[in-house]
Enzyme design. Structure first.
Site, PDB file in Angstrom:
ATOM      1  N   HIS A  78       0.845  -1.199   0.000  1.00 29.71           N
ATOM      2  CA  HIS A  78       0.000   0.000   0.000  1.00 29.71           C
ATOM      3  C   HIS A  78       0.880   1.248   0.000  1.00 29.71           C
ATOM      4  O   HIS A  78       1.445   1.628   1.012  1.00 29.71           O
ATOM      5  CB  HIS A  78      -0.909  -0.007   1.225  1.00 29.71           C
ATOM      6  CG  HIS A  78      -2.094   0.909   1.114  1.00 29.71           C
ATOM      7  ND1 HIS A  78      -2.220   1.857   0.124  1.00 29.71           N
ATOM      8  CD2 HIS A  78      -3.220   1.023   1.882  1.00 29.71           C
ATOM      9  CE1 HIS A  78      -3.363   2.506   0.273  1.00 29.71           C
ATOM     10  NE2 HIS A  78      -3.985   2.003   1.330  1.00 29.71           N
ATOM     11  N   TYR A  95      -0.922   7.169   3.458  1.00 33.03           N
ATOM     12  CA  TYR A  95      -0.319   6.308   4.461  1.00 33.03           C
ATOM     13  C   TYR A  95       1.213   6.403   4.353  1.00 33.03           C
ATOM     14  O   TYR A  95       1.732   7.218   3.604  1.00 33.03           O
ATOM     15  CB  TYR A  95      -0.866   4.888   4.328  1.00 33.03           C
ATOM     16  CG  TYR A  95      -2.381   4.871   4.516  1.00 33.03           C
ATOM     17  CD1 TYR A  95      -2.956   5.369   5.674  1.00 33.03           C
ATOM     18  CD2 TYR A  95      -3.236   4.414   3.519  1.00 33.03           C
ATOM     19  CE1 TYR A  95      -4.336   5.399   5.854  1.00 33.03           C
ATOM     20  CE2 TYR A  95      -4.618   4.441   3.685  1.00 33.03           C
ATOM     21  CZ  TYR A  95      -5.160   4.936   4.848  1.00 33.03           C
ATOM     22  OH  TYR A  95      -6.516   4.976   5.011  1.00 33.03           O
ATOM     23  N   ARG A 152     -16.699   0.107  -4.016  1.00 31.58           N
ATOM     24  CA  ARG A 152     -18.080   0.294  -3.567  1.00 31.58           C
ATOM     25  C   ARG A 152     -19.070  -0.566  -4.340  1.00 31.58           C
ATOM     26  O   ARG A 152     -20.088  -0.998  -3.802  1.00 31.58           O
ATOM     27  CB  ARG A 152     -18.470   1.777  -3.694  1.00 31.58           C
ATOM     28  CG  ARG A 152     -17.709   2.706  -2.757  1.00 31.58           C
ATOM     29  CD  ARG A 152     -18.120   4.158  -2.980  1.00 31.58           C
ATOM     30  NE  ARG A 152     -17.392   5.075  -2.122  1.00 31.58           N
ATOM     31  CZ  ARG A 152     -16.214   5.612  -2.434  1.00 31.58           C
ATOM     32  NH1 ARG A 152     -15.631   5.305  -3.592  1.00 31.58           N
ATOM     33  NH2 ARG A 152     -15.617   6.452  -1.610  1.00 31.58           N
TER      34      ARG A 152
END
Length: 419
Positions: A235, A240, A387
C-alpha cells in the site's frame, strides 16, 4: 481530538474462561467444500448464442471476461475487488465477519479479491479495528479465509500497509477505549505534519526505525505467504506511510530519505526489495499508489502524475508486477472532483509510458460496459471495484449480464443460470 494514552495491546488470553469454552471441538466435516471444477466468474457462453450476425462469425469474448495471467497467478476474469477497510477487528485478528465478507466475493466470481489493509506493525494500523499481519498468531485466521476462497476456485491477495500519519484514528461506527489508541507512536517522514486537525501529529522516524519498518513489511509478506496468499499488494497510496515519504507535501526530510524524488522513493524501493526477497519469486506483487495529491490550488511542490510515471518505471525494475493506480488521500486540503472513471486517465498515462507493467484502473467504475471500454481502449489491463462490490457482491455476474454473456456461477447457485 480525543485525549488518549499509549499502551501495548494485550494478547487474547485476557478472555474470561467463563465466557467461552476452553476448547471448541472442530470436526473435519466442518471444512468440507463442494468441488468447483470451473472457477466462478469464468466465461461460459453468449447470453444469446444466435446473436452473431452470421453463422461463421465467432462470438468475441469481452476482454473483461478473458483470463489474465501474471507469473503463476491466472484469473478467470479481469475484475478485482479493491481492498476496503472494514474496521471490524480486535488486536489485528480477522473474525467470522471477514470470512463471510471476503468469501461472498469468491462465491460470486470475482477474478481476484484483495483483502483490506493488514498492518505490518501494531502501531501501523489506521484504527484499533484494523486487521494485522504483525503477529504469527494472525496467520491462522487469515489462512481459513484463503482456504475458503481457494475451495471456491477463487484467487486472493492481501494489502500490506502502515498507516503512518493517519494511524491511531477513530473507527467511525465502533467505540474504542482511550487506552486502545497510540498518539505517541504515530510516525511519519517528518515530525509535526499531521494529516489534518482531527489526527495526531506524527513524530519523525529515525533512519534505524525506517529500516525496522522495511523489515516489518518483509515479515508480513512471509506471514501472507504462510497463509497461502496468491499475491500481496504493497500500500503506497492515500496518505499512508509510503505515500507520505513519496510526496513533498508530507516529506520535508533533508537526509537520504528526503529531498529529491530518488530520495523520497528510497523507502518504497527498499520495502519492495524486502518484500520481493521474502515472498515467493513465482508469485506476483502489486503496488497501489496515489497518482496525485490534488493540491494544485496550493503553493509549493506536490505529488503528481509525472512523478507517478517515473516511480512506475523504477518499481517495475525492482520487482513489481502489477501497478494499481488510485489518487488522493495525502492531505485534508485536497480538492477532488469525482465522477465515474475519474482516476482512469492516471492509469492510462502509466500504461502508455511504462511498457510491460500491468496496470489496474480503479475509481467509480460503475459496471461491465464501462469496465470493458477501459480495457478495449487499452487504458488498463485490469479493473478494480470497491463500492460496487459492497453494494452487490455479485458485481462480476451482473457485469457479465450487461455485456451479454453468461459467466459461471458457483455450483450451489447454478440454478440461477437456468432462469
Amino acid at each position: 481530538m480525543p485525549s488518549v494514552k499509549s499502551s501495548s495491546i494485550a494478547p487474547i488470553t485476557h478472555i474470561s474462561k467463563d465466557a467461552i469454552p476452553e476448547r471448541i471441538t472442530e470436526y473435519p466435516q466442518q471444512r468440507y467444500h463442494v468441488p468447483q471444477p470451473i472457477s466462478p466468474g469464468t466465461f461460459v457462453s453468449p447470453k444469446n448464442p444466435s446473436s452473431s450476425s452470421s453463422e461463421d462469425e465467432e462470438f468475441k469474448v469481452p476482454l473483461l471476461f478473458q483470463p489474465f495471467t501474471v507469473k503463476n497467478l491466472t484469473l478467470p476474469n479481469r475484475i478485482l475487488v479493491a481492498p476496503m477497510c472494514m474496521d471490524s477487528s480486535q488486536d489485528g485478528f480477522v473474525s467470522d465477519f471477514h470470512l463471510v465478507s471476503v468469501g461472498a466475493y469468491s462465491l460470486h466470481g470475482a477474478g481476484l479479491t484483495i483483502m483490506e489493509a493488514a498492518a505490518v506493525t501494531e502501531f501501523g494500523r489506521i484504527t484499533p479495528g484494523d486487521i494485522g499481519l504483525y503477529r504469527d498468531e494472525h496467520v491462522e485466521g487469515i489462512k481459513r479465509i484463503v482456504d475458503f476462497v481457494h475451495a471456491q476456485g477463487g484467487k486472493i491477495g492481501i494489502q500490506l500497509a502502515h498507516a503512518g500519519r493517519k494511524a491511531s484514528d477513530t473507527a467511525g461506527y465502533t467505540q474504542h477505549e482511550a487506552s486502545e489508541f497510540w498518539p505517541e507512536n504515530v510516525v511519519g517522514p517528518t515530525g509535526g505534519l499531521a494529516w489534518g486537525k482531527d489526527l495526531f501529529p506524527p513524530r519523525e522516524l529515525t533512519v534505524d526505525e525506517i529500516q525496522e519498518l522495511v523489515k516489518a513489511f518483509g515479515s508480513a509478506a512471509v506471514r501472507a505467504n504462510n497463509a497461502g496468499m496468491d499475491t500481496v499488494e504493497i500500500h503506497g497510496a492515500h496518505g499512508y506511510l509510503i505515500h507520505s515519504f513519496l510526496s513533498p507535501v508530507s516529506n520535508h526530510r533533508t537526509d537520504q530519505y528526503g529531498g529529491s524524488l530518488e530520495n523520497r522513493a528510497r523507502f518504497l524501493l527498499e520495502v519492495i526489495k524486502e518484500v520481493r526477497a521474502d515472498f515467493p519469486a513465482e508469485k506476483p506483487i502489486i503496488l497501489r499508489v496515489s497518482a496525485t495529491d490534488y493540491v494544485q490550488h496550493l503553493e509549493g511542490p506536490s505529488w503528481e502524475i509525472e512523478q507517478t510515471v517515473q516511480i512506475a518505471k523504477w518499481v517495475k525494475d525492482a520487482g513489481i508486477d502489477i501497478f494499481h493506480v488510485s489518487s488522493g488521500g495525502n492531505t485534508h486540503q485536497q480538492k477532488i472532483k469525482a465522477f465515474p472513471g475519474y482516476q482512469v486517465p492516471f492509469a492510462e498515462q502509466v500504461k502508455r509510458n511504462v511498457p510491460g507493467l500491468h496496470v489496474v484502473a480503479v475509481g467509480l467504475i460503475n459496471g461491465g460496459v464501462q469496465a470493458e471500454e477501459v480495457l478495449q481502449e487499452e487504458k488498463a489491463d485490469l479493473i478494480a471495484i470497491g463500492r460496487g462490490f459492497l453494494r452487490d457482491p455479485s458485481f462480476t455476474l451482473q457485469a457479465a449480464r450487461q455485456l451479454g454473456l453468461v459467466a459461471k456461477h458457483t455450483q450451489q447457485y447454478s440454478g440461477v443460470q437456468r432462469t
